[in-house]
Design a protein around this motif. Structure first.
Motif, mmCIF file in Angstrom:
data_model
loop_
_atom_site.group_PDB
_atom_site.id
_atom_site.type_symbol
_atom_site.label_atom_id
_atom_site.label_comp_id
_atom_site.label_asym_id
_atom_site.label_seq_id
_atom_site.Cartn_x
_atom_site.Cartn_y
_atom_site.Cartn_z
ATOM 1 N N ARG A 45 95.008 31.982 77.688
ATOM 2 C CA ARG A 45 95.067 32.978 76.040
ATOM 3 C C ARG A 45 94.664 31.626 74.796
ATOM 4 O O ARG A 45 94.642 30.307 75.494
ATOM 5 C CB ARG A 45 96.530 33.661 75.428
ATOM 6 C CG ARG A 45 97.622 32.326 75.190
ATOM 7 C CD ARG A 45 98.442 33.631 74.606
ATOM 8 N NE ARG A 45 99.776 32.795 74.143
ATOM 9 C CZ ARG A 45 101.052 33.613 73.250
ATOM 10 N NH1 ARG A 45 100.449 35.155 73.420
ATOM 11 N NH2 ARG A 45 100.940 32.452 73.280
ATOM 12 N N GLN A 46 93.293 31.940 73.881
ATOM 13 C CA GLN A 46 93.136 31.505 73.189
ATOM 14 C C GLN A 46 93.144 32.210 71.892
ATOM 15 O O GLN A 46 92.917 33.298 72.042
ATOM 16 C CB GLN A 46 91.529 31.029 73.604
ATOM 17 C CG GLN A 46 91.009 30.059 72.838
ATOM 18 C CD GLN A 46 89.811 29.510 73.272
ATOM 19 O OE1 GLN A 46 89.533 29.612 74.172
ATOM 20 N NE2 GLN A 46 89.481 28.043 73.038
ATOM 21 N N ALA A 47 93.821 31.920 71.092
ATOM 22 C CA ALA A 47 94.122 32.078 69.576
ATOM 23 C C ALA A 47 92.790 31.565 69.153
ATOM 24 O O ALA A 47 92.378 31.015 68.873
ATOM 25 C CB ALA A 47 95.192 31.456 68.885
ATOM 26 N N PRO A 48 92.408 32.116 67.571
ATOM 27 C CA PRO A 48 91.227 31.674 66.672
ATOM 28 C C PRO A 48 91.357 30.626 66.137
ATOM 29 O O PRO A 48 93.040 29.809 66.018
ATOM 30 C CB PRO A 48 91.519 32.566 65.442
ATOM 31 C CG PRO A 48 91.974 34.253 65.657
ATOM 32 C CD PRO A 48 93.482 34.001 67.284
ATOM 33 N N GLY A 49 91.111 29.649 66.242
ATOM 34 C CA GLY A 49 90.708 27.724 66.267
ATOM 35 C C GLY A 49 91.841 27.119 66.808
ATOM 36 O O GLY A 49 92.154 25.902 66.398
ATOM 37 N N LYS A 50 92.415 27.865 68.008
ATOM 38 C CA LYS A 50 93.173 27.159 68.832
ATOM 39 C C LYS A 50 92.382 27.003 70.392
ATOM 40 O O LYS A 50 91.676 27.925 70.159
ATOM 41 C CB LYS A 50 94.835 27.802 68.936
ATOM 42 C CG LYS A 50 95.208 27.032 67.176
ATOM 43 C CD LYS A 50 96.530 28.232 67.263
ATOM 44 C CE LYS A 50 97.536 28.011 66.696
ATOM 45 N NZ LYS A 50 99.102 28.593 66.846
#
Length: 123
Positions: free
Chosen positions: A38-43
């Motif tokens: 998973r890729q969260a916003p800004g990460k």
């Protein structure tokens, strides 16, 4: 000629559940490990869990993930699932699946990625 297609994402309230699916199709001889990231916003993109062809699972070293996330697969359907329970706002991310796939008996395993499915946890 190999595609991974995720589905099952969406907008869900905190405490809700989702089941993500990822189906592999195309020129497939065998599939080794399948996984969810998973890729969260800004990460950066991070590992959530993986599952081997015989069902051995591995989760990121997070008590929050281990308790609420379950990875599974159906080999006959070339599909991997991620069940997420008790969703939290911090689970908001684009969820990607990947798989190590061999296209024929003479080829090496190659890693393929899906296009991602958005999961948003918000009230």
């Amino acid at each position: 000629q190999v595609q991974l297609v995720e589905s099952g994402g969406g907008l869900v309230q905190p405490g809700g559940s989702l089941r993500l699916s990822c189906a592999a199709s195309g020129s497939i001889y065998s599939i080794n490990t399948m996984g969810w990231y998973r890729q969260a916003p800004g990460k950066e993109r991070e590992l959530v869990a993986t599952i081997s062809s015989i069902g051995t699972t591995n989760y990121v070293d997070s008590d929050s993930v281990k308790v609420r996330f379950t990875i599974s697969r159906v080999n006959a359907k070339n599909t991997v699932y991620l069940q997420i329970n008790s969703l939290k706002p911090e689970d908001t991310a684009v969820y990607y699946c990947n798989a190590e796939i061999r296209s024929n008996r003479w080829s090496n395993f190659r890693t393929y990625w899906g296009q991602g499915t958005q999961v948003t946890v918000s009230s």
